[in-house]
Scaffold this motif. Structure first.
Motif, PDB file in Angstrom:
ATOM      1  N   SER A 572      31.865 -12.178 163.411  1.00 22.68           N
ATOM      2  CA  SER A 572      31.487 -13.114 162.214  1.00 22.68           C
ATOM      3  C   SER A 572      32.992 -13.921 161.775  1.00 22.68           C
ATOM      4  N   SER A 580      30.048 -14.777 149.259  1.00 24.51           N
ATOM      5  CA  SER A 580      29.432 -15.934 149.722  1.00 24.51           C
ATOM      6  C   SER A 580      29.477 -17.221 148.995  1.00 24.51           C
ATOM      7  N   TYR A 591      23.849  -9.036 155.300  1.00 26.81           N
ATOM      8  CA  TYR A 591      23.930 -10.218 155.758  1.00 26.81           C
ATOM      9  C   TYR A 591      23.403 -10.443 157.388  1.00 26.81           C
ATOM     10  N   ASN A 595      19.528 -11.749 158.680  1.00 25.09           N
ATOM     11  CA  ASN A 595      19.438 -12.902 159.586  1.00 25.09           C
ATOM     12  C   ASN A 595      18.808 -12.089 160.905  1.00 25.09           C
ATOM     13  N   THR A 600      17.371 -15.242 163.197  1.00 27.61           N
ATOM     14  CA  THR A 600      18.496 -16.439 162.873  1.00 27.61           C
ATOM     15  C   THR A 600      19.735 -15.444 162.971  1.00 27.61           C
ATOM     16  N   ARG A 603      23.535 -17.439 162.541  1.00 25.40           N
ATOM     17  CA  ARG A 603      24.118 -17.730 161.422  1.00 25.40           C
ATOM     18  C   ARG A 603      25.382 -16.711 161.088  1.00 25.40           C
ATOM     19  N   ASN A 610      31.618 -21.972 168.014  1.00 23.45           N
ATOM     20  CA  ASN A 610      30.612 -22.729 168.554  1.00 23.45           C
ATOM     21  C   ASN A 610      30.521 -23.164 170.129  1.00 23.45           C
TER      22      ASN A 610
END
Length: 701
Positions: A572, A580, A591, A595, A600, A603, A610
């Motif tokens: 992360s 946050s 967190y 997710n 998800t 996230r 990416n």
């Protein structure tokens, strides 16, 4: 067998219907008991009928004509669905037709349904769909049977597609008859554990049912199931939505149902499902009473006791007594050996080996002074409560890190030398190397391997440096740390629990290979020892396993937990506790778990990654969540972790809820226990860039 007769009074989540409580003393004594129960029975039936009356849902995504091919194909696939499911074990997925007239269908029965019950439910639901959704191209039904069944059809592929809307929520009109704060964790543990079990089912059945005992002598039952075509992750996500949805709508009531097109959840305080041989009832807590073996059959009244029988009995008694004495002797001997070994762990080395190693590692104070220019501030890498760390260069051109510890008495020098002799035997590519020591002029100095790229923490915490951490490099670091811990736990001549694994204690060499450092809080275990308790809690908040902080329990799983936190930070690019965007503090584990449950998980991933290998990223998140599970027994060993990281084909179990402690909760525990404030992160010698071993005082408290 557990009866499936439904005694519960359910109410729709959108319409609350409660039976008024009437004191028994108000009722006339002559009123027959049946008439006393009749109003509640009628109310229960009314509520159930109301709740299940909307068993079908017709999607408004397109219509077909009654005389067209789509209508014929739908009738064909629905009319044959019950027999298709019967021949496929209660689950079927298929299609009929071509092009724009193709009809996809999917159906499954609840896991405790008999073949006959399943066939009747599917047949009835299929007929109702054709009547109540006469021209709709997509629809589904929960059926009206007990147990229920689910049918879906559509003009687009639906196999493997999670469908969670619309949802039907019903709840029992009674309230939980015990303290809610005590009840909620038990309820959560049962339902979430069964959700994990159900998600790990096969492509034919994803179903789990179980029970657990409550403190008020009641038993709670729960059942969870997914459409078998879903992936494990989608199944778990669907079931968690059901669990969360029930808590939001119906918290405090003593039973309920949440049904979605792709999954089912129900719980109650009575056995509402059938325990089948293929799906045995799981008990998630120890039974309140243990059934004893049947007593031996007494001899007949006229049985004769002969001399042979007496001698035989005597021989058996002597043999048993002798065996017992032998067992006791073995246990006492083993206990004495373990105590001796734990009180003097250096006995793994001979006296000659100790002397040879100690002499080979000894540096002169003059050599150290020359290497670091007489403790020049220009060469200082960092400092902490233990002392300072300097960068140095030997005459042969080799760079070293020199740790100057606090001065000690003559009595402490032998202990220090023994520890050096012990830990120098730890030789692994992913552990920082100890090159030597110096014990002259009252100094305690360690000579360590120099890591030019400083600590992993320096990269994670720096948005500029983090750019240089590609996913390939991060994955390599994760695997290197895992191999280093595996060596400490299993592959060395000793078993060492690190107790303070964190990014600042993972140094990076020229090639960005990780080197675990800082053994100042390490715990030495006997090779066959699995767990121990200590009153001396040391480590860094956010990385310490809760069972260690709360109860002082140390095991290899203590390091496994810390490893999971470190992996999530690497993925992360965030610290274990971060702020946050809204300004509210949120723990990284919370967190990540939130997710994961929502489906998800990406996230969580650092935006700088990416386009990276998504399967490897997802697998590492999965492994990290396994490592930080609240249930210590469910956490994998480092041997399993290394295997999972090295093989994409290894099947991973689904994780359960993680355990984590915020800084505030840690402070609260220390204050309430009378120990003052929690231990600060004094196990570091750093200026924001480098961290080295504090000391070699291995804790054996």
């Amino acid at each position: 067998m557990i009866s499936t007769e439904d005694h519960s009074c359910f109410s729709s989540s959108t319409t609350v219907m409660k039976q008024p409580a009437t004191p028994m003393s108000v009722q006339p004594p002559s009123t027959p008991p049946f008439l006393l129960r009749l109003p509640s029975v009628l109310l229960c039936l009314h509520i159930l009928t109301f709740g299940l009356s909307d068993a079908q849902h017709c999607y408004d995504i397109g219509n077909f004509t009654a005389a067209g091919n789509y209508a014929k194909n739908r009738e064909l696939v629905l009319s044959s669905l019950a027999s298709d499911m019967a021949s496929n074990g209660g689950f079927y997925s298929g299609k009929v037709g071509k092009g724009s007239d193709v009809v996809y269908v999917l159906g499954f029965c609840r896991g405790d349904s008999s073949n006959d019950t399943c066939f009747k439910c599917i047949s009835s639901a299929a007929e109702d769909l054709m009547i109540k959704c006469p021209t709709q191209k997509a629809a589904f039904s929960w059926g009206t049977g007990n147990p229920p069944c689910i049918i879906r059809y559509s003009n687009v592929p639906i196999y493997g597609v999670k469908q969670t809307s619309p949802a039907q929520m019903l709840y029992n009109t009674g309230h939980v008859q015990m303290d809610q704060d005590e009840f909620d964790p038990i309820w959560r543990n049962l339902t979430e554990e069964l959700a994990v079990r159900a998600s790990m089912g096969t492509s034919k059945l994803k179903f789990a049912a179980g029970r657990t005992s409550l403190p008020n002598f009641q038993t709670m039952f729960a059942l969870l199931q997914c459409s078998p075509d879903l992936s494990s992750l989608d199944c778990q996500s669907c079931l968690w939505e059901c669990i969360d949805g029930y808590q939001q709508c119906c918290h405090g009531y003593q039973g309920g149902v949440v049904q979605k097109p792709s999954c089912i959840f129900r719980w109650d305080l009575y056995p509402f499902f059938v325990s089948k041989p293929g799906n045995p009832l799981s008990s998630l807590s120890p039974p309140t009473a243990v059934a004893e073996d049947d007593p031996p059959t007494p001899p007949p009244a006229n049985a004769q006791v002969t001399c042979g029988n007496i001698l035989k009995s005597l021989r058996i008694a002597v043999a048993v007594a002798g065996s017992a004495v032998l067992v006791v002797m073995v246990i006492v001997s083993a206990h004495c050996f373990i105590r001796r070994r734990r009180s003097n762990p250096w006995m793994v080395l001979s006296a000659k080996e100790e002397v040879e190693i100690a002499e080979n590692l000894k540096f002169k104070i003059s050599e150290i002074m020359d290497a670091i220019n007489f403790f020049s501030e220009a060469n200082k890498l960092g400092e902490g409560g233990f002392g300072k760390v300097y960068r140095g260069k030997l005459e042969n051109g080799k760079y070293i890190a020199v740790k100057r510890l606090e001065r000690c008495s003559n009595q402490g020098q032998q202990h220090f030398k023994n520890e050096v002799t012990l830990l120098v035997r730890l030789q692994h590519n992913n552990l920082i190397k100890l090159h030597g020591y110096c014990l002259e002029e009252g100094e305690r100095i360690l000579i360590l391997e120099f890591a030019p790229n400083a600590s992993l923490d320096g990269f994670i915490s720096d948005s500029i440096k983090r750019v240089f951490l590609s996913w390939e490099r991060r994955f390599s670091i994760i695997r290197g740390i895992a191999r280093g811990l595996l060596y400490l736990h299993e592959d060395s001549r000793l078993r060492i629990i690190h107790r303070d694994l964190k990014p600042s204690n993972a140094l990076l060499d020229d090639n960005m290979n990780p080197k675990i450092s800082d053994f100042g809080t390490a715990r030495l275990f006997v090779l066959d020892q699995s767990i121990e308790k200590t009153a001396h809690i040391e480590g860094t908040s956010g990385y310490m396993a809760p069972e260690y902080v709360k109860h002082g329990e140390i095991s290899v799983k203590t390091d496994v937990y810390s490893f999971g936190v470190v992996v999530l930070e690497i993925i992360s690019g965030k610290k274990s506790s971060y702020f946050s965007r809204s300004g509210n503090s949120e723990h990284l584990l919370g967190y990540a778990w939130k997710n994961w449950r929502k489906g998800t998980p990406f996230r969580l991933v650092d935006p700088m990654l990416n386009g990276s290998a998504t399967s490897e990223l997802l697998r590492c998140i999965h492994i990290a969540l396994l490592c930080v599970q609240e249930n210590v027994a469910r956490r994998p060993t480092m041997g399993s972790v290394v295997l999972m990281l090295g093989s994409q084909s290894t099947t991973l179990p689904m994780p359960t809820r993680p355990a984590y402690l915020t800084d505030a909760s840690v402070r609260g525990m220390w204050t309430s226990s009378g120990n003052g404030s929690p231990p600060p992160s004094t196990n570091e010698a750093q200026d924001g860039s480098t961290s080295y071993m504090i000391s070699l005082s291995i804790d054996r408290s």
